[in-house]
Design a protein around this motif. Sequence first.
Motif, PDB file in Angstrom:
ATOM      1  N   GLY A 208       0.878  -0.827  -0.095  1.00 38.71           N
ATOM      2  CA  GLY A 208       0.065   0.092  -0.095  1.00 38.71           C
ATOM      3  C   GLY A 208       0.943   1.483  -0.200  1.00 38.71           C
ATOM      4  N   GLY A 209       2.403   0.921  -0.155  1.00 36.96           N
ATOM      5  CA  GLY A 209       2.770   2.653  -0.855  1.00 36.96           C
ATOM      6  C   GLY A 209       2.316   3.320  -1.172  1.00 36.96           C
ATOM      7  N   VAL A 210       1.775   3.108  -2.592  1.00 35.50           N
ATOM      8  CA  VAL A 210       1.355   4.325  -2.985  1.00 35.50           C
ATOM      9  C   VAL A 210       0.437   5.367  -2.488  1.00 35.50           C
ATOM     10  CG1 VAL A 210       0.308   4.764  -5.307  1.00 35.50           C
ATOM     11  CG2 VAL A 210       2.433   3.389  -5.796  1.00 35.50           C
ATOM     12  N   SER A 211      -0.551   4.802  -1.756  1.00 35.87           N
ATOM     13  CA  SER A 211      -1.635   5.429  -1.475  1.00 35.87           C
ATOM     14  C   SER A 211      -0.815   6.125  -0.212  1.00 35.87           C
ATOM     15  CB  SER A 211      -3.155   3.999  -0.570  1.00 35.87           C
ATOM     16  OG  SER A 211      -2.499   3.304  -0.078  1.00 35.87           O
ATOM     17  N   GLU A 246      13.498   6.008 -15.831  1.00 35.89           N
ATOM     18  CA  GLU A 246      13.023   5.010 -15.875  1.00 35.89           C
ATOM     19  C   GLU A 246      12.080   4.993 -15.020  1.00 35.89           C
ATOM     20  OE1 GLU A 246      12.518   0.082 -16.668  1.00 35.89           O
ATOM     21  OE2 GLU A 246      14.104   0.221 -15.944  1.00 35.89           O
ATOM     22  N   ILE A 247      11.162   5.232 -16.064  1.00 34.82           N
ATOM     23  CA  ILE A 247       9.302   4.795 -14.755  1.00 34.82           C
ATOM     24  C   ILE A 247       8.409   3.815 -14.887  1.00 34.82           C
ATOM     25  CG2 ILE A 247       7.858   7.313 -14.527  1.00 34.82           C
ATOM     26  CD1 ILE A 247      10.485   8.454 -14.377  1.00 34.82           C
ATOM     27  N   ASN A 248       8.132   4.489 -13.862  1.00 25.35           N
ATOM     28  CA  ASN A 248       7.098   2.617 -13.360  1.00 25.35           C
ATOM     29  C   ASN A 248       5.804   3.267 -13.868  1.00 25.35           C
ATOM     30  OD1 ASN A 248       5.391   0.853 -12.325  1.00 25.35           O
ATOM     31  ND2 ASN A 248       7.106   0.270 -10.704  1.00 25.35           N
ATOM     32  N   GLU A 249       5.041   3.303 -14.638  1.00 23.30           N
ATOM     33  CA  GLU A 249       4.117   3.441 -15.231  1.00 23.30           C
ATOM     34  C   GLU A 249       2.720   2.598 -15.030  1.00 23.30           C
ATOM     35  OE1 GLU A 249       3.715   5.566 -17.495  1.00 23.30           O
ATOM     36  OE2 GLU A 249       6.515   5.930 -18.497  1.00 23.30           O
ATOM     37  N   ASP A 250       2.738   1.728 -13.915  1.00 22.23           N
ATOM     38  CA  ASP A 250       1.788   1.330 -13.330  1.00 22.23           C
ATOM     39  C   ASP A 250       1.239   2.133 -12.085  1.00 22.23           C
ATOM     40  OD1 ASP A 250       1.117  -1.206 -14.862  1.00 22.23           O
ATOM     41  OD2 ASP A 250       2.696  -2.634 -13.371  1.00 22.23           O
ATOM     42  N   GLN A 254      -1.479   5.071 -11.058  1.00 25.71           N
ATOM     43  CA  GLN A 254      -2.531   4.932  -9.776  1.00 25.71           C
ATOM     44  C   GLN A 254      -2.632   6.359  -8.863  1.00 25.71           C
ATOM     45  OE1 GLN A 254      -1.264   1.836  -6.765  1.00 25.71           O
ATOM     46  NE2 GLN A 254      -0.335   1.093  -8.403  1.00 25.71           N
ATOM     47  N   LEU A 255      -0.981   7.043 -10.018  1.00 26.39           N
ATOM     48  CA  LEU A 255      -1.125   9.296  -9.087  1.00 26.39           C
ATOM     49  C   LEU A 255      -2.058   9.413  -9.666  1.00 26.39           C
ATOM     50  CD1 LEU A 255       2.789   9.546  -9.053  1.00 26.39           C
ATOM     51  CD2 LEU A 255       0.905   8.609  -7.079  1.00 26.39           C
ATOM     52  N   LYS A 256      -2.581   8.846 -11.588  1.00 28.63           N
ATOM     53  CA  LYS A 256      -3.067  10.151 -12.298  1.00 28.63           C
ATOM     54  C   LYS A 256      -4.673   9.950 -11.841  1.00 28.63           C
ATOM     55  CE  LYS A 256      -0.692  10.421 -16.529  1.00 28.63           C
ATOM     56  NZ  LYS A 256      -0.344   8.959 -17.731  1.00 28.63           N
ATOM     57  N   LYS A 257      -4.828   8.495 -11.426  1.00 29.69           N
ATOM     58  CA  LYS A 257      -6.276   8.913 -10.938  1.00 29.69           C
ATOM     59  C   LYS A 257      -6.720   9.062  -9.455  1.00 29.69           C
ATOM     60  CE  LYS A 257      -6.483   3.846 -13.148  1.00 29.69           C
ATOM     61  NZ  LYS A 257      -6.899   2.452 -12.551  1.00 29.69           N
ATOM     62  N   ALA A 258      -5.826   8.861  -9.161  1.00 31.61           N
ATOM     63  CA  ALA A 258      -5.739   9.399  -7.366  1.00 31.61           C
ATOM     64  C   ALA A 258      -6.205  11.284  -7.816  1.00 31.61           C
ATOM     65  CB  ALA A 258      -4.628   9.486  -6.744  1.00 31.61           C
ATOM     66  N   ASP A 261      -2.053  15.305 -10.294  1.00 33.37           N
ATOM     67  CA  ASP A 261      -1.716  16.561 -11.050  1.00 33.37           C
ATOM     68  C   ASP A 261      -2.321  17.512 -10.982  1.00 33.37           C
ATOM     69  OD1 ASP A 261      -0.830  14.945 -12.358  1.00 33.37           O
ATOM     70  OD2 ASP A 261      -1.379  14.469 -14.005  1.00 33.37           O
ATOM     71  N   ALA A 262      -3.566  17.763 -10.230  1.00 29.81           N
ATOM     72  CA  ALA A 262      -3.839  18.852  -9.658  1.00 29.81           C
ATOM     73  C   ALA A 262      -3.595  19.445  -8.301  1.00 29.81           C
ATOM     74  CB  ALA A 262      -5.873  18.241  -9.758  1.00 29.81           C
ATOM     75  N   LYS A 263      -3.481  18.055  -7.355  1.00 32.40           N
ATOM     76  CA  LYS A 263      -3.263  18.629  -6.143  1.00 32.40           C
ATOM     77  C   LYS A 263      -1.307  19.267  -6.495  1.00 32.40           C
ATOM     78  CE  LYS A 263      -4.854  16.641  -3.043  1.00 32.40           C
ATOM     79  NZ  LYS A 263      -5.511  17.900  -2.041  1.00 32.40           N
ATOM     80  N   LEU A 264      -0.639  18.772  -6.940  1.00 31.09           N
ATOM     81  CA  LEU A 264       1.447  19.558  -7.175  1.00 31.09           C
ATOM     82  C   LEU A 264       1.036  20.561  -7.591  1.00 31.09           C
ATOM     83  CD1 LEU A 264       2.543  16.421  -8.967  1.00 31.09           C
ATOM     84  CD2 LEU A 264       3.455  17.073  -6.413  1.00 31.09           C
TER      85      LEU A 264
END
Length: 267
Positions: A208-211, A246-250, A254-258, A261-264
């Motif tokens: 659950g690190g991303v959340s 190299e970027i982890n697209e997965d 998840q970040l886009k769905k959360a 972008d708007a938060k940043l």
Amino acid sequence: MGAKCCANRKDNKPAPPKKPNDKDKKQRSIKPGARERNLSIGGTTDDAKKFYAASEKNDIKSFIRLLSSTQPIAEFEGPKFHRWAEDPKTVGTLAATHLAIVTSHADGFPLNATKVQDDIRKAGAIPPLVNFLESKEKYRQQCAVVALAILTRDSPANSKAAGSARAIDALMKHKDSPIPEARDEVAIIVRNIFMEDNDYRDQFVQKGGVSFFIKQLNAAAGDSEPEDQFDAVLNLTDLLEVGAGEINEDIVDQLKKAGIDAKLQGM
């Protein structure tokens, strides 16, 4: 935010020494003057005597052998050792606190504390400190978070040792701590660990690190401290980058769905 790890990011140059001010005091993990405090533990038990003997010689190995001690100590008078964590209540947690103090007061910390950090790791401190995270006692858990944050700061070897001791699993049990500073320290430690091995990065994401990092960013967005916002953004950036360029697209998805972008953009 306590002991920070931003100094070892390649795009950060060490800031020149400056005179301490109120903000600097807030950011210190171990309060200034803690080393000079009277560490009398109000006991004549075997472990108390061993602690006194270790203190006289500053014997790191003896302090580490004492980490398992559950013999109680007297309550300390005066200011707390740490700005958010509870004071130690046993010989074992006092030994852990002493190791953190020794490291944070090493000459030139954090840039020149490598030898002290290496000595503590080689003497076997990391696994028992990770075990502290699994304790039922809050003061023992908090002591471990403080010590591990300091010991893994700018130390790839200590970060790897913490990962090998299964620190990711133990740390993620504290991601919902009611203490904001504790959550911040947990975020810094797990970042230190996963930066050393993508397997640890995968473990972090699976737990659950991303959340967790998204929640940290959301909390920082409403914080007036620029450093808090800076740390939250850099933690997410480091999580995204799995290699040179190299970027982890997965994780990006998840970040886009959360709505990151708007938060940043609003920070």
